[in-house]
Write a protein that holds these residues in place. Structure first.
Motif, PDB file in Angstrom:
ATOM      1  N   ASP A   1      -3.026  -0.197   3.066  1.00 16.31           N
ATOM      2  CA  ASP A   1      -2.997  -1.627   2.704  1.00 16.31           C
ATOM      3  C   ASP A   1      -3.413  -2.489   3.891  1.00 16.31           C
ATOM      4  OD1 ASP A   1      -0.039  -1.199   0.637  1.00 16.31           O
ATOM      5  OD2 ASP A   1      -2.153  -0.907   0.209  1.00 16.31           O
ATOM      6  N   GLN A   2      -2.932  -2.138   5.099  1.00 26.44           N
ATOM      7  CA  GLN A   2      -3.294  -2.902   6.301  1.00 26.44           C
ATOM      8  C   GLN A   2      -4.791  -2.802   6.581  1.00 26.44           C
ATOM      9  OE1 GLN A   2      -1.177  -1.661   9.769  1.00 26.44           O
ATOM     10  NE2 GLN A   2      -1.996  -3.265  11.069  1.00 26.44           N
ATOM     11  N   ASN A   3      -5.347  -1.602   6.419  1.00 29.16           N
ATOM     12  CA  ASN A   3      -6.790  -1.446   6.624  1.00 29.16           C
ATOM     13  C   ASN A   3      -7.589  -2.221   5.582  1.00 29.16           C
ATOM     14  OD1 ASN A   3      -6.555   0.217   8.843  1.00 29.16           O
ATOM     15  ND2 ASN A   3      -6.341   2.064   7.634  1.00 29.16           N
ATOM     16  N   THR A   4      -7.053  -2.315   4.360  1.00 31.93           N
ATOM     17  CA  THR A   4      -7.723  -3.109   3.326  1.00 31.93           C
ATOM     18  C   THR A   4      -7.780  -4.577   3.737  1.00 31.93           C
ATOM     19  OG1 THR A   4      -6.939  -1.565   1.648  1.00 31.93           O
ATOM     20  CG2 THR A   4      -7.676  -3.734   0.897  1.00 31.93           C
ATOM     21  N   VAL A   5      -6.690  -5.068   4.343  1.00 27.13           N
ATOM     22  CA  VAL A   5      -6.672  -6.470   4.814  1.00 27.13           C
ATOM     23  C   VAL A   5      -7.714  -6.669   5.916  1.00 27.13           C
ATOM     24  CG1 VAL A   5      -5.266  -8.209   5.984  1.00 27.13           C
ATOM     25  CG2 VAL A   5      -4.279  -6.816   4.168  1.00 27.13           C
ATOM     26  N   VAL A   6      -7.807  -5.691   6.845  1.00 28.33           N
ATOM     27  CA  VAL A   6      -8.797  -5.791   7.925  1.00 28.33           C
ATOM     28  C   VAL A   6     -10.214  -5.787   7.348  1.00 28.33           C
ATOM     29  CG1 VAL A   6      -9.743  -4.606   9.925  1.00 28.33           C
ATOM     30  CG2 VAL A   6      -7.277  -4.742   9.618  1.00 28.33           C
TER      31      VAL A   6
ATOM     32  N   ASP B   1       4.376   5.496   4.440  1.00 22.62           N
ATOM     33  CA  ASP B   1       3.791   4.908   5.655  1.00 22.62           C
ATOM     34  C   ASP B   1       2.273   4.926   5.584  1.00 22.62           C
ATOM     35  OD1 ASP B   1       6.356   6.348   7.825  1.00 22.62           O
ATOM     36  OD2 ASP B   1       6.347   4.542   6.580  1.00 22.62           O
TER      37      ASP B   1
ATOM     38  N   HIS C   1     -10.958   6.651   6.193  1.00 17.90           N
ATOM     39  CA  HIS C   1      -9.714   6.432   5.433  1.00 17.90           C
ATOM     40  C   HIS C   1      -9.656   7.344   4.215  1.00 17.90           C
ATOM     41  CE1 HIS C   1      -9.223   2.123   7.207  1.00 17.90           C
ATOM     42  NE2 HIS C   1      -8.946   3.079   8.077  1.00 17.90           N
TER      43      HIS C   1
ATOM     44  N   ALA D   1       1.103   2.181   3.424  1.00 22.18           N
ATOM     45  CA  ALA D   1       1.175   0.891   4.132  1.00 22.18           C
ATOM     46  C   ALA D   1      -0.006   0.739   5.076  1.00 22.18           C
ATOM     47  CB  ALA D   1       2.494   0.796   4.903  1.00 22.18           C
ATOM     48  N   ARG D   2      -0.394   1.818   5.763  1.00 22.37           N
ATOM     49  CA  ARG D   2      -1.552   1.752   6.657  1.00 22.37           C
ATOM     50  C   ARG D   2      -2.833   1.478   5.877  1.00 22.37           C
ATOM     51  NH1 ARG D   2      -1.641   7.045  10.146  1.00 22.37           N
ATOM     52  NH2 ARG D   2      -3.631   6.091  10.774  1.00 22.37           N
TER      53      ARG D   2
END
Length: 258
Positions: free
Chosen positions: A181-186, A175, A41, A178-179
């Protein structure tokens, strides 16, 4: 009894080693996966941000250079046309003055005065031809100016396209955020799963400690021949059988620590 104790101890040791190796393998795999994801990332973000920065800087530099060049050319052309307009105005005023003096001389109706008045206009036809040539040149310059205006309009359309490209790059950057942020949640979910796994390992360790203490008490009772123990085991009968779901004993005994 000694062989039974040693076999049971070896079995417990193997189970403990296997479980410890599984926990270490799972923990190492999880940490390596998280580290690799974070590194990937970070590298992807750095590359995209650097590429986006260079593209934006290049577009802005090109745009500013073309804008500055067009402004300079337009200013030079404007000054040139302004000077030509002033010259033509002056020539026109001079011709008007000459025509006015010519009319005044005609009104005097004398040959002498007429000759005197016509003297300055001996080259009037040549002056008119010269003026006509100048006007034709001005018409050509006006035509060229119209072409330049068309080119400016094309450049304006090109600038609109460049602005749209910049908006697309900005959208791509949003975008990408946003990806991230999504990877941070994972990553956070993986951390929570790791914590749950560590809690499960801790519970399993505590359970094995409790079973070990119970087994030691049973072995001690067998060795000391405690008559209060209701457990009667043959020499070949196993005292304890372990499983992944927990211990199972043939009878419940009272545990009194020494």
């Amino acid at each position: 009894a000694m062989r039974l104790q040693e076999g049971h101890h070896a079995q417990l040791l193997r189970i403990k080693c296997q479980h410890q190796e599984q926990v270490e393998d799972i923990t190492a795999s999880h940490e390596a996966a998280v580290l690799e994801m974070e590194n990937n990332h970070t590298v992807a973000i750095a590359i995209l941000q650097d590429d986006h920065h260079h593209k934006v800087q290049e577009l802005m530099s090109t745009h500013e250079l073309e804008k500055k060049e067009l402004e300079e050319n337009f200013e030079k052309l404007r000054l040139s046309l302004q000077d030509q307009v002033h010259m033509l105005t002056f020539q026109s005023q001079s011709l008007r003055d000459r025509a006015r003096r010519f009319e005044e001389a005609l009104r005097k109706n004398t040959e002498e005065q007429l000759e005197i008045a016509l003297a300055p206009y001996q080259h009037l036809e040549e002056d008119m031809k010269s003026l006509k040539q100048v006007l034709e040149m001005k018409n050509q310059q006006i035509h060229q100016q119209e072409k330049k205006i068309i080119e400016l309009e094309k450049l304006a359309e090109k600038n609109i396209i460049l602005e749209e490209k910049i908006q697309v790059l900005q959208q791509q950057n949003e975008d990408l955020k946003a990806r991230i942020d999504q990877n941070t949640v994972v990553t956070r979910q993986l951390s929570e799963e790791n914590a749950n796994l560590q809690e499960y390992v801790e519970k399993e360790t505590q359970e094995k400690k409790r079973l070990s203490r119970t087994n030691e008490e049973l072995l001690w009772k067998l060795q000391t021949g405690d008559p209060t123990s209701p457990v009667k085991l043959s020499p070949t009968s196993p005292v304890y059988r372990g499983s992944s779901s927990g211990p199972s004993s043939p009878a419940r005994v009272s545990t009194t620590p020494r």
